[in-house]
Scaffold this motif. Structure first.
Motif, mmCIF file in Angstrom:
data_model
loop_
_atom_site.group_PDB
_atom_site.id
_atom_site.type_symbol
_atom_site.label_atom_id
_atom_site.label_comp_id
_atom_site.label_asym_id
_atom_site.label_seq_id
_atom_site.Cartn_x
_atom_site.Cartn_y
_atom_site.Cartn_z
ATOM 1 N N VAL A 161 0.856 -1.184 0.000
ATOM 2 C CA VAL A 161 0.000 0.000 0.000
ATOM 3 C C VAL A 161 0.891 1.233 0.000
ATOM 4 O O VAL A 161 1.674 1.451 0.936
ATOM 5 N N VAL A 203 -7.960 2.032 -1.302
ATOM 6 C CA VAL A 203 -7.272 0.863 -0.755
ATOM 7 C C VAL A 203 -8.256 -0.128 -0.156
ATOM 8 O O VAL A 203 -8.095 -1.349 -0.297
ATOM 9 N N LEU A 225 -0.336 0.333 8.664
ATOM 10 C CA LEU A 225 -1.326 -0.352 7.833
ATOM 11 C C LEU A 225 -2.249 -1.211 8.689
ATOM 12 O O LEU A 225 -3.468 -1.226 8.480
#
Length: 208
Positions: A94, A113, A136
């Protein structure tokens, strides 16, 4: 796929720079390498099994770069179960700035995302493993995208560094699935998110 996070932390929740003194010195962190002296065969075998059983991997940018520089640079990945899995299976990172990843088998997730992760989970069976990647992991938890959390807690208080969970953030109840302790005192616990925690609504009467 079932999205599983696997995180090595100290007793005080630090996850930064566990593998070596120069792994991650951001923020002036100078206590790197705290996990390696405590690693034992049981924890090592567990990590080999977790990585070896993953169908794909999902990373934050910083963890991806650390892994690419170490596991991705091994001359013969087949000699190590973790390296073999990481180098032979799909990897997703990501990032809004990484445009040309050099580690073979890597795809960059940008834009929406959450939608991309939901799509990944729907594509196949197996485990979508998130190693490390604290920022994340926190985002995935806040967006209810985590199916399972694996925590390896090492018997050490590091005293500084980035922690898995910040001082403020969303609250969540956890269901303990399995728990065990290795010969050097590493606890390996598997949890599933279980919604919001329950809070007491009144002060308990000490006489009852």
């Amino acid at each position: 796929m079932r999205l599983t996070t696997t995180t090595n932390v100290s007793v005080d929740g630090v996850m930064q720079g566990l593998g070596g003194p120069d792994e991650d010195r951001s923020g002036g962190f100078d206590r790197g390498g705290w996990a390696i002296p405590l690693l034992d065969p049981e924890a090592g075998n567990y990590l080999n099994e977790v990585y070896g059983g993953a169908a794909a991997f999902l990373f934050g940018r910083r963890t991806y770069e650390i892994f690419a520089g170490y596991w991705g640079a091994m001359v013969d990945p087949s000699t190590n179960p973790i390296a073999a899995a990481l180098n032979s299976r799909p990897k997703y990172v990501v990032s809004t700035t990484l445009t040309d990843p050099q580690w073979a088998g890597t795809s960059v997730l940008a834009g929406d995302v959450a939608a991309a992760v939901i799509d990944l989970k729907a594509q196949q069976d197996g485990e979508l493993l998130v190693p490390g990647s604290g920022a994340l992991v926190r985002w995935l938890l806040a967006n209810h995208l985590v199916d399972q959390l694996d925590l390896l807690t090492y018997p050490v208080v590091v005293g500084q560094g980035t922690r898995l969970f910040p001082d403020t953030g969303p609250d969540m109840a956890l269901e303990l699935v399995t728990s065990r302790t290795t010969s050097r005192g590493i606890t390996i616990q598997t949890y599933r998110p279980a919604g919001r925690p329950d809070y007491a609504t009144s002060t308990a009467d000490p006489n009852t």
